[in-house]
Structures are given as C-alpha cells and as structure tokens.
Design a protein around this motif. Structure first.
Motif, short mmCIF file in Angstrom:
data_model
loop_
_atom_site.label_atom_id
_atom_site.label_comp_id
_atom_site.label_asym_id
_atom_site.label_seq_id
_atom_site.Cartn_x
_atom_site.Cartn_y
_atom_site.Cartn_z
N LEU A 38 21.22 11.49 22.94
CA LEU A 38 19.52 12.05 23.89
C LEU A 38 18.98 12.81 22.71
O LEU A 38 19.05 13.22 22.17
CB LEU A 38 20.24 13.39 24.91
N VAL A 39 17.03 11.79 22.73
CA VAL A 39 16.48 12.29 22.10
C VAL A 39 14.89 12.09 23.09
O VAL A 39 14.96 12.19 23.25
CB VAL A 39 16.79 10.83 21.00
N LEU A 40 14.50 13.34 21.51
CA LEU A 40 13.15 13.48 22.06
C LEU A 40 12.36 12.34 20.78
O LEU A 40 12.70 13.18 19.26
CB LEU A 40 12.63 14.89 21.80
N VAL A 41 11.57 11.94 21.14
CA VAL A 41 10.40 11.35 20.97
C VAL A 41 8.98 11.27 21.11
O VAL A 41 8.67 11.65 22.22
CB VAL A 41 10.48 9.33 20.46
N GLN A 42 7.97 11.08 20.13
CA GLN A 42 6.83 12.04 20.30
C GLN A 42 5.61 10.30 19.43
O GLN A 42 6.37 10.07 18.26
CB GLN A 42 6.55 13.25 19.69
N GLY A 43 4.63 10.47 19.82
CA GLY A 43 4.37 8.82 19.30
C GLY A 43 2.98 9.06 20.51
O GLY A 43 3.03 9.21 21.11
N ARG A 44 2.13 8.04 19.27
CA ARG A 44 1.05 7.36 20.80
C ARG A 44 0.78 6.73 21.16
O ARG A 44 1.88 5.03 20.79
CB ARG A 44 -0.35 6.52 19.17
N PRO A 45 0.89 5.93 22.59
CA PRO A 45 1.79 5.69 23.58
C PRO A 45 0.59 3.70 23.54
O PRO A 45 -1.01 4.64 22.77
CB PRO A 45 0.98 6.44 24.81
N GLU A 46 1.08 2.98 24.02
CA GLU A 46 -0.25 1.89 23.83
C GLU A 46 0.66 1.54 25.14
O GLU A 46 1.58 1.22 25.14
CB GLU A 46 0.56 0.69 22.68
N TYR A 47 -0.20 0.87 26.01
CA TYR A 47 0.00 0.16 27.27
C TYR A 47 -0.28 -1.34 27.20
O TYR A 47 -0.99 -1.72 26.88
CB TYR A 47 -0.86 1.25 28.66
N GLU A 48 0.95 -2.55 28.10
CA GLU A 48 0.27 -3.72 28.20
C GLU A 48 0.74 -3.83 29.28
O GLU A 48 2.29 -3.97 29.74
CB GLU A 48 1.40 -4.66 27.26
N PRO A 49 0.40 -4.41 30.30
CA PRO A 49 0.77 -4.96 31.42
C PRO A 49 0.65 -6.32 31.95
O PRO A 49 0.63 -7.33 30.32
CB PRO A 49 -0.87 -5.25 32.54
#
Length: 113
Positions: free
Chosen positions: A72-83
């Motif tokens: 179980l981890v917590l990660v944070q960062g900048r999202p990038e979305y690709e359909p």
C-alpha cells in the motif's frame, strides 16, 4: 503565471521496473491500483507511475520495496491522460500516468521483497 495539476493516489503496487534512460537518467516505473465501488459493483483504476532523476537516488532500495506486490503506497505527482481503444476495438479507455514529484510513501508494514 504558470499552473499545473497535482494528483495523489493511494493504492496497491503492481508491476515495478527500473532502468536508465537518455543521458543515463535513472527511472523507475510501477503500477498502482485504486479500488472503489461504483453503482454497487467493485471497480479498479490502474495508474502508471514514473519516477525520474534525482528522486530515484537510491533506486535499488526503492525498487526492492516496490517489488513486494500489493504494498500500500501513497504517490503524488503530475497527471497525464492518454485515451486509447481497448483490445475489443470498440471500448474507449484512458491511460493515466502520474509523473511522481516525490518518493512514494509506504503505508503498510510489509517487508521488502
């Protein structure tokens, strides 16, 4: 004024790989699964996490802990979305990559793999 999005995900670790990219920059990629209920049924959302450069100072140590699947981890960062189109060639999907801005936080007491 510049702006950017920040996302946090808490979930279980899936597959983890590491290597060296262009200019000998170390990287670590791993998947995280977030489970939730939607309309009474259990659903899962997978995220691809990318950790680059100086954030991977102790790459072998981080990889060792992330290799224990279901951590179980917590990660944070900048999202990038690709359909994309799924294998059935009819259903639309959305690949979500998070470019980590910090090291993952381990939220369980499992030993390293």
């Amino acid at each position: 004024m510049s702006s950017w999005a920040q996302t946090q995900v808490i979930g279980q670790v899936g597959k983890c790989t590491h290597g060296t990219g262009p200019n000998n920059q170390p990287y670590l990629t791993f998947s995280v699964c977030h489970n939730f209920k939607k309309a009474g049924s259990n659903e899962s959302q997978w995220y691809q996490i990318v950790l680059l450069g100086s954030a991977t100072n102790d790459l072998s140590g981080i990889h060792k802990y992330l290799s224990a699947k279901s951590r179980l981890v917590l990660v944070q960062g900048r999202p990038e979305y690709e359909p994309y189109v799924k294998q059935d060639k009819k259903t639309a999907g959305l690949k979500i990559t998070i470019w980590a801005t910090s090291l993952p936080v381990f939220l369980d007491n499992k030993p390293a793999a």
